[in-house]
Design a protein around this motif. Structure first.
Motif, PDB file in Angstrom:
ATOM      1  N   GLN A  77       0.825  -1.211   0.000  1.00 20.02           N
ATOM      2  CA  GLN A  77       0.000   0.000   0.000  1.00 20.02           C
ATOM      3  C   GLN A  77       0.858   1.259   0.000  1.00 20.02           C
ATOM      4  O   GLN A  77       0.582   2.228  -0.715  1.00 20.02           O
ATOM      5  N   THR A  78       1.899   1.232   0.828  1.00 19.33           N
ATOM      6  CA  THR A  78       2.763   2.403   0.895  1.00 19.33           C
ATOM      7  C   THR A  78       3.478   2.623  -0.436  1.00 19.33           C
ATOM      8  O   THR A  78       3.643   3.760  -0.883  1.00 19.33           O
ATOM      9  N   ALA A  79       3.872   1.524  -1.071  1.00 15.31           N
ATOM     10  CA  ALA A  79       4.555   1.642  -2.364  1.00 15.31           C
ATOM     11  C   ALA A  79       3.639   2.321  -3.375  1.00 15.31           C
ATOM     12  O   ALA A  79       4.068   3.202  -4.133  1.00 15.31           O
ATOM     13  N   VAL A  80       2.377   1.950  -3.348  1.00 18.06           N
ATOM     14  CA  VAL A  80       1.404   2.588  -4.252  1.00 18.06           C
ATOM     15  C   VAL A  80       1.312   4.081  -3.946  1.00 18.06           C
ATOM     16  O   VAL A  80       1.368   4.935  -4.835  1.00 18.06           O
ATOM     17  N   LEU A  81       1.226   4.377  -2.677  1.00 18.28           N
ATOM     18  CA  LEU A  81       1.109   5.769  -2.224  1.00 18.28           C
ATOM     19  C   LEU A  81       2.317   6.591  -2.688  1.00 18.28           C
ATOM     20  O   LEU A  81       2.176   7.678  -3.253  1.00 18.28           O
ATOM     21  N   MET A  82       3.492   6.038  -2.469  1.00 18.11           N
ATOM     22  CA  MET A  82       4.719   6.745  -2.815  1.00 18.11           C
ATOM     23  C   MET A  82       4.779   6.989  -4.324  1.00 18.11           C
ATOM     24  O   MET A  82       5.172   8.067  -4.767  1.00 18.11           O
ATOM     25  N   ASN A  83       4.396   5.957  -5.097  1.00 17.65           N
ATOM     26  CA  ASN A  83       4.475   6.069  -6.545  1.00 17.65           C
ATOM     27  C   ASN A  83       3.445   7.043  -7.097  1.00 17.65           C
ATOM     28  O   ASN A  83       3.755   7.860  -7.961  1.00 17.65           O
ATOM     29  N   VAL A  84       2.217   6.959  -6.567  1.00 18.90           N
ATOM     30  CA  VAL A  84       1.171   7.869  -7.047  1.00 18.90           C
ATOM     31  C   VAL A  84       1.539   9.313  -6.697  1.00 18.90           C
ATOM     32  O   VAL A  84       1.358  10.233  -7.494  1.00 18.90           O
ATOM     33  N   ALA A  85       2.092   9.488  -5.508  1.00 18.35           N
ATOM     34  CA  ALA A  85       2.460  10.843  -5.098  1.00 18.35           C
ATOM     35  C   ALA A  85       3.727  11.316  -5.809  1.00 18.35           C
ATOM     36  O   ALA A  85       4.091  12.489  -5.721  1.00 18.35           O
ATOM     37  N   GLY A  86       4.395  10.400  -6.490  1.00 20.88           N
ATOM     38  CA  GLY A  86       5.592  10.755  -7.253  1.00 20.88           C
ATOM     39  C   GLY A  86       6.762  11.154  -6.374  1.00 20.88           C
ATOM     40  O   GLY A  86       7.480  12.110  -6.665  1.00 20.88           O
ATOM     41  N   LEU A  87       6.957  10.418  -5.292  1.00 22.11           N
ATOM     42  CA  LEU A  87       8.018  10.787  -4.356  1.00 22.11           C
ATOM     43  C   LEU A  87       9.323  10.071  -4.681  1.00 22.11           C
ATOM     44  O   LEU A  87       9.330   8.964  -5.232  1.00 22.11           O
ATOM     45  N   ASN A  88      10.410  10.713  -4.320  1.00 21.70           N
ATOM     46  CA  ASN A  88      11.743  10.152  -4.499  1.00 21.70           C
ATOM     47  C   ASN A  88      12.123   9.421  -3.221  1.00 21.70           C
ATOM     48  O   ASN A  88      12.593  10.013  -2.273  1.00 21.70           O
ATOM     49  N   TRP A  89      11.875   8.104  -3.225  1.00 18.52           N
ATOM     50  CA  TRP A  89      12.021   7.363  -1.974  1.00 18.52           C
ATOM     51  C   TRP A  89      12.850   6.115  -2.153  1.00 18.52           C
ATOM     52  O   TRP A  89      13.141   5.682  -3.278  1.00 18.52           O
ATOM     53  N   THR A  90      13.236   5.523  -1.033  1.00 24.01           N
ATOM     54  CA  THR A  90      14.008   4.284  -1.101  1.00 24.01           C
ATOM     55  C   THR A  90      13.808   3.489   0.185  1.00 24.01           C
ATOM     56  O   THR A  90      13.295   3.997   1.176  1.00 24.01           O
ATOM     57  N   MET A  91      14.208   2.217   0.100  1.00 22.83           N
ATOM     58  CA  MET A  91      14.252   1.398   1.310  1.00 22.83           C
ATOM     59  C   MET A  91      15.620   0.735   1.353  1.00 22.83           C
ATOM     60  O   MET A  91      16.160   0.376   0.307  1.00 22.83           O
ATOM     61  N   PRO A  92      16.193   0.591   2.551  1.00 29.47           N
ATOM     62  CA  PRO A  92      17.518  -0.020   2.615  1.00 29.47           C
ATOM     63  C   PRO A  92      17.441  -1.529   2.396  1.00 29.47           C
ATOM     64  O   PRO A  92      16.469  -2.163   2.797  1.00 29.47           O
ATOM     65  N   ALA A  93      18.457  -2.068   1.768  1.00 30.48           N
ATOM     66  CA  ALA A  93      18.509  -3.516   1.564  1.00 30.48           C
ATOM     67  C   ALA A  93      19.354  -4.190   2.634  1.00 30.48           C
ATOM     68  O   ALA A  93      19.598  -5.392   2.593  1.00 30.48           O
ATOM     69  N   THR A  94      19.801  -3.402   3.577  1.00 30.42           N
ATOM     70  CA  THR A  94      20.694  -3.921   4.615  1.00 30.42           C
ATOM     71  C   THR A  94      20.004  -3.850   5.977  1.00 30.42           C
ATOM     72  O   THR A  94      18.988  -3.172   6.108  1.00 30.42           O
ATOM     73  N   PRO A  95      20.552  -4.534   6.970  1.00 31.43           N
ATOM     74  CA  PRO A  95      20.004  -4.348   8.316  1.00 31.43           C
ATOM     75  C   PRO A  95      19.967  -2.860   8.660  1.00 31.43           C
ATOM     76  O   PRO A  95      20.804  -2.089   8.209  1.00 31.43           O
ATOM     77  N   GLY A  96      18.972  -2.492   9.458  1.00 30.52           N
ATOM     78  CA  GLY A  96      18.744  -1.067   9.725  1.00 30.52           C
ATOM     79  C   GLY A  96      17.427  -0.640   9.113  1.00 30.52           C
ATOM     80  O   GLY A  96      16.952   0.455   9.351  1.00 30.52           O
ATOM     81  N   TRP A  97      16.813  -1.558   8.343  1.00 27.81           N
ATOM     82  CA  TRP A  97      15.510  -1.230   7.741  1.00 27.81           C
ATOM     83  C   TRP A  97      14.382  -1.249   8.766  1.00 27.81           C
ATOM     84  O   TRP A  97      13.352  -0.638   8.574  1.00 27.81           O
ATOM     85  N   ASP A  98      14.631  -2.007   9.870  1.00 22.10           N
ATOM     86  CA  ASP A  98      13.569  -2.191  10.868  1.00 22.10           C
ATOM     87  C   ASP A  98      13.652  -1.063  11.886  1.00 22.10           C
ATOM     88  O   ASP A  98      14.683  -0.859  12.509  1.00 22.10           O
ATOM     89  N   ASN A  99      12.564  -0.337  12.065  1.00 22.32           N
ATOM     90  CA  ASN A  99      12.573   0.741  13.059  1.00 22.32           C
ATOM     91  C   ASN A  99      12.021   0.297  14.406  1.00 22.32           C
ATOM     92  O   ASN A  99      11.924   1.078  15.333  1.00 22.32           O
ATOM     93  N   SER A 100      11.613  -0.959  14.505  1.00 26.17           N
ATOM     94  CA  SER A 100      10.983  -1.379  15.758  1.00 26.17           C
ATOM     95  C   SER A 100      12.035  -1.634  16.825  1.00 26.17           C
ATOM     96  O   SER A 100      13.233  -1.628  16.556  1.00 26.17           O
ATOM     97  N   ASP A 101      11.575  -1.838  18.044  1.00 24.45           N
ATOM     98  CA  ASP A 101      12.527  -1.891  19.146  1.00 24.45           C
ATOM     99  C   ASP A 101      11.887  -2.463  20.410  1.00 24.45           C
ATOM    100  O   ASP A 101      11.330  -1.733  21.211  1.00 24.45           O
ATOM    101  N   MET A 102      11.979  -3.755  20.561  1.00 22.46           N
ATOM    102  CA  MET A 102      11.436  -4.348  21.785  1.00 22.46           C
ATOM    103  C   MET A 102      12.491  -4.373  22.898  1.00 22.46           C
ATOM    104  O   MET A 102      12.169  -4.540  24.068  1.00 22.46           O
ATOM    105  N   ALA A 103      13.749  -4.179  22.516  1.00 25.57           N
ATOM    106  CA  ALA A 103      14.800  -4.121  23.532  1.00 25.57           C
ATOM    107  C   ALA A 103      14.559  -2.919  24.449  1.00 25.57           C
ATOM    108  O   ALA A 103      14.816  -2.964  25.655  1.00 25.57           O
TER     109      ALA A 103
END
Lengths: 219, 126, 445
Positions: C216-242
């Protein structure tokens, strides 16, 4: 009797005020030193504007959600704290004693009014006592120290009231009044009565965090 | 019967005659507080003669002092004046207010001599 | 009242993590750890809070556990502090392992760290912070709920919450890209695009269970025409149970990995999905642990992101969602980020029938899932649903005024509310804002 009176109204007053002022100062300095030593980041979040915003909201009756949820408590606690501070400062007899000792004077309130204000404080203490005894959520977290500090606060006002009206043994209650007042002053910095000086800082910090970082109300 | 009534009335007369002169001397029993329009406390009890007798005060100037230009005038006294003639409701310069004058005059001496009332309610008896 | 105070809790949960942890400990060891934490890790806050609290009990009604348990004083915020921290301080850390187990259970599963009580305490005492100190002690003692600890282990080993392997992550993104290309042929999920404006980050459970959210977000980003990216390496996860288990060191490591991924990609900002605790981690706790007063790179939560898109008309709404919707205000983005007015703007822009639940905004009741509680796993599900009857009542009131859809712009809230919805038979459709936005937005033909 003269020796006792001269002692409690002379050197002991010095001791009480010195302990009170330097004790409170010590509490504040120790707190700030500890922040400086271990939680320095707190300083960087402190905001004068948001501190004031929070303190003001919590200083106005019914300005916060919690106050509106507990209307009786709100009225009693505001009346209690107002009278607790204002009565001794503007009581005629206190002002006169101060004038005699330092030839320095300020306005005073009519005695009929301070009499009622004293009763408000005593009633407030009684209300808090009943709360402690009757409300489960308060009773659960109440320990002996809570009753003791309540007693410490109530004592100067009860004895002051009796002395003013010269009921029972006047000199006895007068001396007791002076001593209990001094006990209160001395214990403020070293008991949880220290919230008198510390609470504005905890409030200010929470206000700063909520205002500056969280962009939310804290009331 | 009439005899008895006359005797009884006579007795009352004797009492009245004894009582009137005792008070006609205008013996002072309380501090003069006319100056205060709305006194907050009851007037202070002060039995002038009894006080001076007990306290063995001979010199009137001990209380009825006289100051001129802020200096105590030795050997002069002021018992012919009212305290309020000098001490006004509010203190002026070094001259204490009337309230303070009363308090200082009485209380300081009592504290010095360790005798006599010093606490508020001991003079302002309700 | 003595009756209430002695009433036994109905179930005794046996948690392997807590049981085994406690079995290894002695009172002396506990005292050592407690005193080390108190001496080296706490300072003016702990001391001042404990010495200022006047024991008035006025925080009680802030807590959903307290309200849901018929005002049982043990569940009031100060009641929980008394049972944990006061006890630890009173005994100078000399707590026997058996008592420590109870303390851990309270700290981990009977408080969501939602900070509602901080708004009810007249002195502004941060009770959630006090509970976090207790959790920190429990973590260092090794008494942590098993499921939560497993999650923290995953963070430590993989830099994500769900044991997702590096290649699985990339596979998932490419899979969603292909799926979405069926709808928008030119759509891309650009990986590792240096110099993009936006790095989009999500929580581990999205690629694991809810990949459609990335779609869904990918659709949103593309329709809005945004210059975006996602990392392919660790660090992509923003969560934090620690952060919630008390493992601050791991919290720091995963936040550093996250911020460094963004720095490496030289993006202008990080946009994150609809998650509350992750926002707390990047905006409040993790950044501070790393020494950043505010996040080193601007963080834009999904709510604010949607708000900007709609406000700037980069996304337009074709037809508003017309069922009655009500909105849950997640603690971490509302009390923690002040996004409540923006979320209302968004919800009103995408739906035609918005019904407020009460209380709302900063005063909204917690979902009872956050603060790591839902991550303590199935053993505590009843603790959560029984501990949040008040939420069910609040939702039921909104339902009675016509709401049939419940929007919860936070993963933890979402899952927690699902359980409440099911347990109390409320019958809400629970959605993310993104679900509805995706549904109603104007898409290219």
């Amino acid at each position: 009797m003269h020796d006792l009176y001269n002692f409690v109204s002379g050197p002991l007053v010095w001791v009480a005020f010195a302990v009170f002022f330097f004790g409170c100062l010590y509490r504040l300095i120790r707190m700030l030193a500890l922040v400086n030593q271990k939680e320095k980041f707190i300083f960087s979040y402190m905001s004068f504007k948001y501190s004031l915003r929070s303190i003001l909201h919590w200083s106005i009756p019914f300005a916060t959600e919690n106050m509106r949820q507990h209307p009786v408590m709100t009225i009693v606690t505001f009346a209690f704290h107002f009278c607790l501070i204002i009565t001794p400062l503007f009581l005629l007899a206190h002002v006169i004693l101060w004038d005699e000792a330092w030839h320095f004077s300020w306005g005073h309130l009519p005695e009929g009014l301070t009499d009622i204000m004293t009763l408000v404080v005593v009633f407030g203490c009684f209300f808090f006592l009943i709360r402690r005894l009757r409300l489960p959520e308060v009773q659960f977290v109440t320990s002996a120290s809570d009753y003791i500090i309540l007693g410490i606060v109530a004592a100067p006002f009860i004895t002051g009231f009796l002395a003013y009206h010269q009921w029972f043994n006047y000199p006895f209650f007068m001396i007791l009044h002076i001593i209990s007042g001094e006990i209160m002053l001395i214990t403020i910095p070293f008991t949880r009565l220290a919230h008198m000086v510390l609470a504005p800082f905890t409030r200010a910090y929470m206000g700063s965090e909520f205002g500056g970082v969280r962009h939310a109300r804290d009331w | 019967m009439y005899n008895r009534i006359i005797k009884f009335l006579g007795l009352i007369l004797v009492f009245v005659l004894m009582w009137v002169p005792a008070h006609s001397q205008d013996e002072m029993t309380a501090i003069d507080n006319d100056m205060f329009l709305k006194p907050q406390r009851p007037v202070s009890v002060f039995q002038h003669d009894e006080h001076n007798e007990t306290a063995e005060i001979e010199d009137c100037a001990q209380c009825h002092h006289l100051y001129e230009d802020g200096q105590l005038v030795e050997g002069e006294s002021s018992e012919d004046m009212r305290c309020a003639d000098c001490h006004e409701e509010k203190g002026i310069g070094k001259t204490p207010s009337l309230t303070q004058a009363f308090h200082l005059n009485c209380k300081m001496c009592h504290q010095e001599k360790k005798s006599g009332p010093v606490m508020c309610g001991e003079c302002h008896v309700k | 009242m003595a009756e209430v105070a002695t009433k036994k809790k109905t179930t005794q949960i046996l948690d392997e993590g807590i049981e085994r942890g406690a079995a290894r400990l002695t009172t002396d060891q506990i005292a050592t750890v407690v005193n080390r934490v108190l001496k080296t890790e706490t300072g003016a806050r702990l001391k001042t809070y404990v010495e200022t609290c006047i024991h008035c009990g006025l925080c009680s009604e802030a807590c959903h556990y307290y309200l849901s348990h018929d005002k049982d004083p043990r569940y009031s915020p100060v009641g929980k502090v008394k049972a944990t921290l006061w006890e630890i301080l009173k005994r100078k850390g000399r707590i026997d392992p058996e008592s420590m187990k109870q303390i851990a259970l309270i700290a981990y599963t009977e408080c969501n760290l939602c900070k509602r009580c901080a708004m009810y305490c007249p002195f502004g005492i941060d009770i959630a912070y006090l509970i976090l100190v207790v959790r920190r002690i429990c973590h260092l003692l090794g008494i942590t709920p098993q499921y939560l600890q497993d999650t923290a282990h995953s963070h430590a080993a993989t830099m994500n919450q769900m044991w997702i392997k590096d290649d699985e992550w990339i596979d998932t993104l490419q899979w969603q890209e292909e799926e979405a290309q069926a709808e928008i042929p030119a759509l891309r999920i650009p990986l590792e695009k240096e110099g993009a404006d936006i790095m989009y980050s999500v929580i581990g459970p999205e690629p694991k269970f809810q990949a459609q959210l990335i779609y869904q977000t990918a659709v949103l980003m593309n329709v809005a025409g945004l210059n975006w990216t996602m990392p392919a390496t660790p660090g992509w996860d923003n969560s934090d149970m620690a952060m919630y288990s008390g493992d601050n060191e791991i919290m720091g490591r995963i936040k550093r990995a996250h911020f460094e991924a963004a720095t490496r990609l030289r993006v202008k900002k990080i946009v994150m999905g609809e998650c509350g605790h992750a926002f707390r981690s990047v905006y409040d706790m993790g950044n501070r642990w790393l020494g950043w007063k505010m996040p080193p790179i601007p963080i834009v939560h999904a709510i604010e992101f949607y708000y900007n898109l709609l406000k700037e008309k980069r996304i337009t709404v074709a037809k508003k969602y017309d069922e009655g919707v009500t909105l849950h205000d997640p603690c971490n983005v509302v009390r923690g980020g002040g996004l409540h007015e923006k979320s209302r703007y968004v919800v009103k822009a995408i739906s035609s029938n918005f019904i407020e639940m009460h209380p709302n905004r900063e005063h909204n009741y917690c979902c009872c899932a956050g603060g790591g509680v839902i991550n303590c796993g199935p053993p505590y599900k009843n603790v959560r649903v029984d501990g949040n009857r008040i939420k069910a009542e609040q939702l039921f009131a909104a339902k009675s005024r016509g709401a049939t859809t419940l929007i919860a712009p936070c993963h933890n809230c979402h899952s927690g509310l699902e359980d409440i919805n099911h347990h109390y038979g409320l019958g809400f459709k629970i959605k993310f804002i993104g679900d509805i936005l995706y549904e109603v937005m104007e898409k290219p033909e």
